[in-house]
Write a protein that holds these residues in place. Structure first.
Motif, PDB file in Angstrom:
ATOM      1  N   VAL A   1       0.847  -1.194   0.000  1.00  0.00           N
ATOM      2  CA  VAL A   1       0.000   0.000   0.000  1.00  0.00           C
ATOM      3  C   VAL A   1       0.879   1.240   0.000  1.00  0.00           C
ATOM      4  CG1 VAL A   1      -1.753   1.307   1.253  1.00  0.00           C
ATOM      5  CG2 VAL A   1      -1.855  -1.203   1.208  1.00  0.00           C
ATOM      6  N   SER A   2       0.547   2.184  -0.873  1.00  0.00           N
ATOM      7  CA  SER A   2       1.306   3.437  -0.970  1.00  0.00           C
ATOM      8  C   SER A   2       0.348   4.611  -1.112  1.00  0.00           C
ATOM      9  CB  SER A   2       2.257   3.420  -2.167  1.00  0.00           C
ATOM     10  OG  SER A   2       3.185   2.353  -2.083  1.00  0.00           O
ATOM     11  N   LEU A   3       0.786   5.756  -0.621  1.00  0.00           N
ATOM     12  CA  LEU A   3       0.075   6.999  -0.885  1.00  0.00           C
ATOM     13  C   LEU A   3       0.742   7.660  -2.086  1.00  0.00           C
ATOM     14  CD1 LEU A   3      -1.993   9.206  -0.087  1.00  0.00           C
ATOM     15  CD2 LEU A   3      -0.170  10.255   1.263  1.00  0.00           C
ATOM     16  N   ILE A   4      -0.052   7.946  -3.105  1.00  0.00           N
ATOM     17  CA  ILE A   4       0.445   8.627  -4.295  1.00  0.00           C
ATOM     18  C   ILE A   4      -0.006  10.079  -4.232  1.00  0.00           C
ATOM     19  CG2 ILE A   4       0.483   8.681  -6.811  1.00  0.00           C
ATOM     20  CD1 ILE A   4       1.703   6.160  -5.615  1.00  0.00           C
ATOM     21  N   THR A   5       0.940  11.001  -4.280  1.00  0.00           N
ATOM     22  CA  THR A   5       0.625  12.421  -4.199  1.00  0.00           C
ATOM     23  C   THR A   5       1.018  13.104  -5.498  1.00  0.00           C
ATOM     24  OG1 THR A   5       1.018  12.417  -1.810  1.00  0.00           O
ATOM     25  CG2 THR A   5       0.997  14.560  -2.915  1.00  0.00           C
ATOM     26  N   TYR A   6       0.062  13.852  -6.064  1.00  0.00           N
ATOM     27  CA  TYR A   6       0.284  14.587  -7.303  1.00  0.00           C
ATOM     28  C   TYR A   6       0.395  16.078  -6.995  1.00  0.00           C
ATOM     29  CZ  TYR A   6      -1.640  10.205  -9.165  1.00  0.00           C
ATOM     30  OH  TYR A   6      -1.881   8.887  -9.444  1.00  0.00           O
ATOM     31  N   GLY A   7       1.374  16.722  -7.577  1.00  0.00           N
ATOM     32  CA  GLY A   7       1.551  18.151  -7.366  1.00  0.00           C
ATOM     33  C   GLY A   7       0.455  18.958  -8.043  1.00  0.00           C
ATOM     34  N   PRO A   8       0.389  20.263  -7.751  1.00  0.00           N
ATOM     35  CA  PRO A   8      -0.630  21.128  -8.353  1.00  0.00           C
ATOM     36  C   PRO A   8      -0.529  21.164  -9.865  1.00  0.00           C
ATOM     37  CG  PRO A   8       0.412  22.202  -6.480  1.00  0.00           C
ATOM     38  CD  PRO A   8       1.211  20.971  -6.769  1.00  0.00           C
ATOM     39  N   GLY A   9      -1.699  21.290 -10.519  1.00  0.00           N
ATOM     40  CA  GLY A   9      -1.750  21.420 -11.967  1.00  0.00           C
ATOM     41  C   GLY A   9      -1.959  22.862 -12.375  1.00  0.00           C
ATOM     42  N   GLU A  10      -2.196  23.070 -13.661  1.00  0.00           N
ATOM     43  CA  GLU A  10      -2.332  24.429 -14.183  1.00  0.00           C
ATOM     44  C   GLU A  10      -3.758  24.949 -14.120  1.00  0.00           C
ATOM     45  OE1 GLU A  10       1.150  25.125 -17.401  1.00  0.00           O
ATOM     46  OE2 GLU A  10      -0.452  23.776 -18.080  1.00  0.00           O
ATOM     47  N   THR A  11      -4.747  24.049 -14.272  1.00  0.00           N
ATOM     48  CA  THR A  11      -6.146  24.462 -14.241  1.00  0.00           C
ATOM     49  C   THR A  11      -6.545  24.796 -12.809  1.00  0.00           C
ATOM     50  OG1 THR A  11      -6.540  22.915 -16.044  1.00  0.00           O
ATOM     51  CG2 THR A  11      -8.469  23.828 -14.958  1.00  0.00           C
ATOM     52  N   TYR A  12      -7.492  25.728 -12.646  1.00  0.00           N
ATOM     53  CA  TYR A  12      -7.808  26.229 -11.307  1.00  0.00           C
ATOM     54  C   TYR A  12      -8.250  25.124 -10.356  1.00  0.00           C
ATOM     55  CZ  TYR A  12     -12.688  26.225 -12.972  1.00  0.00           C
ATOM     56  OH  TYR A  12     -13.912  25.858 -13.482  1.00  0.00           O
ATOM     57  N   TRP A  13      -8.993  24.110 -10.841  1.00  0.00           N
ATOM     58  CA  TRP A  13      -9.423  23.063  -9.920  1.00  0.00           C
ATOM     59  C   TRP A  13      -8.306  22.063  -9.607  1.00  0.00           C
ATOM     60  CZ3 TRP A  13     -11.928  22.766 -14.906  1.00  0.00           C
ATOM     61  CH2 TRP A  13     -11.511  21.698 -15.702  1.00  0.00           C
ATOM     62  N   GLU A  14      -7.162  22.217 -10.273  1.00  0.00           N
ATOM     63  CA  GLU A  14      -6.019  21.338 -10.016  1.00  0.00           C
ATOM     64  C   GLU A  14      -4.977  22.004  -9.117  1.00  0.00           C
ATOM     65  OE1 GLU A  14      -4.651  20.727 -13.981  1.00  0.00           O
ATOM     66  OE2 GLU A  14      -6.001  19.031 -14.363  1.00  0.00           O
ATOM     67  N   ARG A  15      -5.206  23.271  -8.723  1.00  0.00           N
ATOM     68  CA  ARG A  15      -4.186  24.022  -8.020  1.00  0.00           C
ATOM     69  C   ARG A  15      -3.893  23.471  -6.624  1.00  0.00           C
ATOM     70  NH1 ARG A  15      -0.763  25.967 -10.746  1.00  0.00           N
ATOM     71  NH2 ARG A  15      -0.144  27.329  -9.042  1.00  0.00           N
TER      72      ARG A  15
ATOM     73  N   PRO B   1      -4.209  35.488 -10.006  1.00  0.00           N
ATOM     74  CA  PRO B   1      -4.512  36.542  -9.033  1.00  0.00           C
ATOM     75  C   PRO B   1      -5.983  36.923  -8.944  1.00  0.00           C
ATOM     76  CG  PRO B   1      -2.527  37.075 -10.266  1.00  0.00           C
ATOM     77  CD  PRO B   1      -3.130  35.872 -10.919  1.00  0.00           C
ATOM     78  N   TRP B   2      -6.670  37.011 -10.081  1.00  0.00           N
ATOM     79  CA  TRP B   2      -8.073  37.428 -10.035  1.00  0.00           C
ATOM     80  C   TRP B   2      -8.911  36.436  -9.251  1.00  0.00           C
ATOM     81  CZ3 TRP B   2     -12.005  34.385 -11.889  1.00  0.00           C
ATOM     82  CH2 TRP B   2     -11.632  33.309 -12.703  1.00  0.00           C
ATOM     83  N   LEU B   3      -8.645  35.142  -9.443  1.00  0.00           N
ATOM     84  CA  LEU B   3      -9.401  34.121  -8.726  1.00  0.00           C
ATOM     85  C   LEU B   3      -9.006  34.097  -7.253  1.00  0.00           C
ATOM     86  CD1 LEU B   3     -11.467  31.894  -8.842  1.00  0.00           C
ATOM     87  CD2 LEU B   3      -9.688  30.316  -9.617  1.00  0.00           C
ATOM     88  N   MET B   4      -7.724  34.313  -6.972  1.00  0.00           N
ATOM     89  CA  MET B   4      -7.267  34.391  -5.577  1.00  0.00           C
ATOM     90  C   MET B   4      -7.987  35.518  -4.846  1.00  0.00           C
ATOM     91  SD  MET B   4      -3.478  35.432  -4.166  1.00  0.00           S
ATOM     92  CE  MET B   4      -3.667  37.039  -4.956  1.00  0.00           C
ATOM     93  N   LEU B   5      -8.126  36.680  -5.495  1.00  0.00           N
ATOM     94  CA  LEU B   5      -8.786  37.823  -4.861  1.00  0.00           C
ATOM     95  C   LEU B   5     -10.275  37.549  -4.645  1.00  0.00           C
ATOM     96  CD1 LEU B   5      -7.094  40.779  -6.767  1.00  0.00           C
ATOM     97  CD2 LEU B   5      -6.763  40.140  -4.379  1.00  0.00           C
ATOM     98  N   VAL B   6     -10.923  36.922  -5.625  1.00  0.00           N
ATOM     99  CA  VAL B   6     -12.341  36.597  -5.487  1.00  0.00           C
ATOM    100  C   VAL B   6     -12.561  35.646  -4.316  1.00  0.00           C
ATOM    101  CG1 VAL B   6     -14.264  35.369  -6.580  1.00  0.00           C
ATOM    102  CG2 VAL B   6     -12.954  37.043  -7.888  1.00  0.00           C
ATOM    103  N   LEU B   7     -11.718  34.617  -4.218  1.00  0.00           N
ATOM    104  CA  LEU B   7     -11.857  33.655  -3.121  1.00  0.00           C
ATOM    105  C   LEU B   7     -11.579  34.313  -1.781  1.00  0.00           C
ATOM    106  CD1 LEU B   7     -10.165  30.517  -4.733  1.00  0.00           C
ATOM    107  CD2 LEU B   7     -12.606  30.896  -4.347  1.00  0.00           C
ATOM    108  N   ASP B   8     -10.547  35.147  -1.726  1.00  0.00           N
ATOM    109  CA  ASP B   8     -10.225  35.812  -0.462  1.00  0.00           C
ATOM    110  C   ASP B   8     -11.361  36.733  -0.027  1.00  0.00           C
ATOM    111  OD1 ASP B   8      -7.873  36.308   1.499  1.00  0.00           O
ATOM    112  OD2 ASP B   8      -8.593  38.317   1.007  1.00  0.00           O
ATOM    113  N   LEU B   9     -11.963  37.434  -0.979  1.00  0.00           N
ATOM    114  CA  LEU B   9     -13.082  38.322  -0.670  1.00  0.00           C
ATOM    115  C   LEU B   9     -14.287  37.540  -0.161  1.00  0.00           C
ATOM    116  CD1 LEU B   9     -14.296  41.193  -0.799  1.00  0.00           C
ATOM    117  CD2 LEU B   9     -14.908  40.723  -3.182  1.00  0.00           C
TER     118      LEU B   9
END
Length: 406
Positions: free
Chosen positions: A35-49, A192-200
């Motif tokens: 048994v192993s844990l497989i971890t994938y790094g962030p992707g480019e699309t916003y839902w993959e970040r 940045p635009w999505l980061m600001l929207v989420l933070d707001l």
């Protein structure tokens, strides 16, 4: 955190194939299971970040390996976007053969890390059986939550279940490195635009102090935390949960920053610049002044309506009780006619003056909240942006205003 457009029927057919193929993951004895844990790094699309992860179960005899993950959603699902807006997100668990599944992430340039877990045969069997049970059609779906019930927390909880709660017991005693808001801003900073929207849109829920168990809603954080977990070795002692760690494929994409960006200075500067433009426009361009100030008031009012809607009409509890409502609220829309009258030197009515005094009181309350003990929403950047703008508007609406220059 991972979009896969496939029917659950395909997964069930895979399961049937696994179960009927002789020696396989589905029927291998625990001594043969790795048994192993497989971890994938962030992707480019916003839902993959935020990254992604999966539990890999391998039969060491047949060589068959299957990845189980909890990150399946479908944009084509009936009323997907309406349900998403209401906070009712339906996610699924699925299973894929490990090699092609991991290869797809490598092709996208995302890092792939394998942590081999030191589970006993009994624990490996229990985990495999639980995952197969969870894969059944009647068990595969769940109500997704960004922070409390996502693809990583489901993986974490499955591991904790077969470890008899040892994982949660150890991680809840350790403080987290960041809050939900800080992790969100850090990982979304590439957009940045999505980061600001989420933070707001995030309320005080996102600023509560976390422990390591709660912060493990992120794949990369869970990966790091498992390296410090110790489990019973069966002889009265303890051993590391992670037996070995291997970087299967390096990251080829931009790496998220280690720390979240500090939004206070940029938003304070933006607020001061906007306020200065309002004052300058009032003096030199009546139409420009009215248009610029109206744009701010409309934006503030619409943001307020959105925040109220998130609080009262959705299950997005991370957006509830948002203190940004104190300076972005629907009252701004009522002030619009007064702006257009003010450009002709017409003083505001007593009603508008009362609204402004109410808005001033709301700003003072917002400032006072930061002096109170307990969890306080970290909305200083937006407060620093809003204060100079509201002061500029108050200056333009003062009683006895003289006609503007033509």
């Amino acid at each position: 955190m991972h979009s896969i457009h496939r029917l659950l029927l395909v997964v069930l057919l895979l399961l049937i194939g696994i179960s009927s193929a002789g020696a396989s993951v589905a029927n291998a004895p625990g001594a043969n299971l790795e048994v192993s844990l497989i971890t994938y790094g962030p992707g480019e699309t916003y839902w993959e970040r935020f990254g992604h992860d999966a539990i890999e179960v391998r039969d060491s005899v047949s060589g068959e390996s299957v990845d189980f993950n909890y990150g399946v959603f479908d944009f084509n699902e009936s009323n997907f976007f309406i349900n998403f807006a209401r906070g009712r997100m339906h996610y699924l668990m699925d299973a894929e053969y490990s090699a092609p599944e991991q290869a797809s992430y490598m092709q996208d340039g995302r890092s792939v890390t394998r942590q081999h877990l030191a589970l006993s045969p009994q624990q490996a069997t229990a985990l495999r059986d639980f995952l197969l049970w969870n894969l059944r059609l009647e068990n595969a779906g769940y109500a997704y939550d960004y922070y409390a019930d996502n693809c990583t927390t489901r993986v974490r909880d499955a591991l904790d279940k077969i470890l008899g709660g040892a994982l949660k017991k150890q991680l809840t005693t350790q403080p987290a490195g960041m809050t939900y808001r800080q992790q969100t801003a850090r990982l979304m900073s590439a957009q940045p635009w999505l980061m600001l929207v989420l933070d707001l849109g995030l309320g005080p829920y996102a600023d509560q102090p976390l422990n390591a168990w709660q912060e493990s809603f992120l794949p990369m954080v869970l990966q790091q935390q498992l390296n410090h977990v110790r489990i019973d070795n069966g002889s009265g002692g303890f051993k590391p949960l992670v037996q070995s760690e291997q970087l299967v494929s390096p990251n080829r994409l931009d790496v998220p920053p280690v720390n979240p960006p500090d939004l206070r200075l940029p938003l304070a500067a933006a607020g001061l610049i906007l306020a200065a433009c309002m004052r300058a426009a009032r003096r030199w361009s009546p139409i420009g002044y009215a248009l610029l100030t109206s744009t701010y008031l409309i934006a503030a009012g619409l943001v307020g309506l959105l925040l109220i809607g998130l609080w009262t009409l959705t299950t997005h509890h991370s957006a509830w009780a948002n203190a940004n409502l104190l300076f972005f609220n629907p009252l701004a829309l009522i002030m619009l006619p007064a702006i257009w009258r003010a450009r002709r030197g017409i003083a505001p009515s007593r009603f508008i003056e009362a609204l402004w005094l109410l808005q001033l009181l709301a700003i003072l309350i917002a400032l006072s909240l930061h002096l109170m003990p307990g969890v306080v929403q970290q909305n200083q950047p937006w407060l620093l942006f809003a204060i100079p703008c509201w002061l500029a508007i108050a200056w333009s609406l003062r009683r006895g205003a003289r006609p503007l220059s033509s």
